[in-house]
Design an enzyme around this catalytic site. Sequence first.
Site, mmCIF file in Angstrom:
data_model
loop_
_atom_site.group_PDB
_atom_site.id
_atom_site.type_symbol
_atom_site.label_atom_id
_atom_site.label_comp_id
_atom_site.label_asym_id
_atom_site.label_seq_id
_atom_site.Cartn_x
_atom_site.Cartn_y
_atom_site.Cartn_z
ATOM 1 C CD GLU A 223 25.831 -55.389 116.524
ATOM 2 O OE1 GLU A 223 25.478 -56.590 116.419
ATOM 3 O OE2 GLU A 223 26.963 -55.001 116.218
ATOM 4 C CG HIS B 269 32.094 -48.933 107.960
ATOM 5 N ND1 HIS B 269 32.368 -50.101 107.295
ATOM 6 C CD2 HIS B 269 32.181 -49.237 109.278
ATOM 7 C CE1 HIS B 269 32.618 -51.064 108.161
ATOM 8 N NE2 HIS B 269 32.510 -50.565 109.373
#
Length: 804
Positions: free
Chosen positions: A526, A593
């Site tokens: 990322e 999530h």
Amino acid sequence: MQTDPKTNDAISFEDFKETVLSDYKIAVTSRECSLLGRREVLTGKAKFGIFGDGKEVPQLAWAKAFKKGDWRSGYYRDQTFMMAIGKLTVEQFFAGLYAHTDTEADPMSGGRQMGGHFATHTLNPDGSWKNLTQEKNSSADISPTAGQMPRLLGLAQASKIYRQVRGIDNKTQFSINGNEVAWGTIGNASTSEGLFWETINAAGVLQVPMVVSVWDDEYGISVHAKYQTTKENISEVLKGFQRNEEEKGYEILRVKGWDYAELVEVYERASSIAREEHVPVLIHVQELTQPQGHSTSGSHERYKSEERLAWESNHDCNKKMREWMLANDIATDEELTQIEKDIKKQVRDGKKAAWEAFLAPQRQEREEAVLLLDNLAESSANKNFINKIKTELASEKEPLRRDILSAARKALRYVVNETSSEKKQLQDWIQNYYETVQPKYSAHLYSEEKENCTTVAPVAPTYAEDAEEVDGRLVIRDNFDAIFSKHSNVLIFGEDTGEIGDVNQGLEGMQEKYGKLRVADSGIREATILGQGIGMAMRGLRPIAEIQYLDYILYCLQIMSDDLVTLRYRTNGRQKAPLIVRTRGHRLEGIWHSGSPMGALVHLLRGMYVLVPRNMTKAAGFYNTLLESDEPALVVECLNGYRLKEKMPNNLGEFKTPIGVVETIREGEDITLVSYGSTLRVVQEAAAELQQAGISAEIIDVQSLLPLDLDQQMVKSVAKTNRLLVIDEDVPGGAAAYILNNIVEDQGGYRYLDSKPQTLTAKPHRPAYGTDGDYFSKPSADDVYEKVYSIMHEADPQRFPKLI
Ligand SMILES: Cc1ncc(C[n+]2csc(CCOP(=O)(O)OP(=O)(O)O)c2C)c(N)n1
Ligand SMILES: [Mg+2]
């Protein structure tokens, strides 16, 4: 005869001598700056000093290989390089140390960064792009070690995109066939950082024109290489990256940092490999030293042995270059001594001039204040007290703005009970002074240009009469399709972004249509996905960096917070990176999530926009708005919204969601409910149920957390309902508290409240997995119902008897 490494032409010994001498002068100038710079800190004129002494000679060689259009992403030791490319004068060096707020005096940051943090201007004073192919470009440095690496990857990748992607409009200002090399520098110890490894690996995969120099002086402040690097040797442990006949990879070069002739050759070689072949190169520059130790806040005698200190003084690169020049008859000892003497004086003069220039406006401002204080004293009963303040200010030899303003503010306290024109004059002066001076320290956090995001006019989505209801992901996808065909410089990349068209298929089919470079898969990394975006945005492309889930944004949050959002601010408006970060989050399943750490993001990301669209049409509209403008933004799509039905607009790529504008999505009379993103659906459900109990709730979608409600609309709703509840799924004290603070304090909402304003948030822990995990961790419609009901019960217990 020698050969000019650039042209391979034979040059005369005289010309060669001249080049070397001119290089040596830069090295000596840079060294003198370091020596005097340290003195300026120790005598208190500057706050902190970190210098490039001991790293001069390799930077001369690097500067020779560095061409117009190239980019640097480096760190605080690179002053000699900046001088050698003509982007740092002695006066500017000292202006930076003193924190001179004038960009002309300190072009690096207008006094915002410590010395040793370098930058060139990619923007004209009016905010327009310069022709970067005609500039020697340095991306603005940041202090966190290795933080320059992710951006470096993007700067290099832009060349590849410009070389390989056909049909990019207006690229001539940014690239000539992708011939530009991005040059990175990093200290040996900082190669211990994960960001270094992530970048090295990614550049090897991507095969981009990136040359990384590791300045190796064996230390990272006091910590020796044996604690930093396996085998104490970075090029040794990177050997597996070396390319060979069968496999792509790196060219890895090693060179001694004091060997001028060898360095010139190595840098030329690196330049042509990267430039022509688009192959990354690592140069391990060994045997460097730190003549004055790490920085002004310590002395290296404390941790280096006698032997090491002696070795360093023998291997000082400037000294070695001098010896080499004498041995090769480039100059005599007398000539060099004279040069050194002259330069000493030049640097001293430059330093003096910089200090005088720094003080001049402040002395002038001080005179104004002293005059006003003098007048005030004469007219006041507290004459003696005010005179004392005035005399102190007047006798300050080197007045700072703090001294001036503070004296004026303190004097005002002595006349609090008096009325006089002198007092009024001082009050006005203080206000005017603050308004003029304060922006020198705060301007350019966001764009102050015409194309600023918040000024883009909204365009509503339009629909054909028979518009279909489709899965939300199709609205996003078809809008991206429109974006790619409309904007030739837009590209998107991330994990699973390319071939499968992202994990929710919001980019389905886009890679086939627009190619593997514009719609690209990237490794799981990322921070460097973000860095690719920053670097490419700095070079005129419009990248969209996709972070697969909001929960994993923490991996690149440091780069967003330290690099991306400070860029415009730390260059005083002279660099920008209009990067769009796309991600998806809010409630879905489990600890990783269903995250919604919006408070954390809002606090760490001042300098970019943070947008929280409630559905895919709103999200698509944000992308359309952002691409009309020039600022970085984070768009958080609702992870549970891709399969919800939305009508397909027929003006894809054109409709624009305004930024900083709230929307009332349900009108009501009794209470104002404020929320955003996926939680809005829960709030809407609760509002419908509350209606049945006779409670009429108004619902506001904030849509954009940064900036928040620029026109202060929310308070109008509170003025009508007199009650306020802010709901989100962040932790207590997170984004809901931030919104509450805005309405109650900034918008003056407290005036209208008949009940305690409140927040309803998730529990302080992360959400537990499963339907029940969600129900017991995050606010449910039942929670919203009961919270609102209890507020109404407190206000009117007769009408709303106790529920629980
Ligand atoms: C992330 C981070 N951690 C710690 C620091 C403090 N710090 C500044 S420089 C430095 C040492 C860097 O050593 P090296 O990379 O070898 O560069 P050198 O100064 O030796 O050229 C440290 C620990 C920092 N700036 N950033
Ligand atoms: Mg070091």
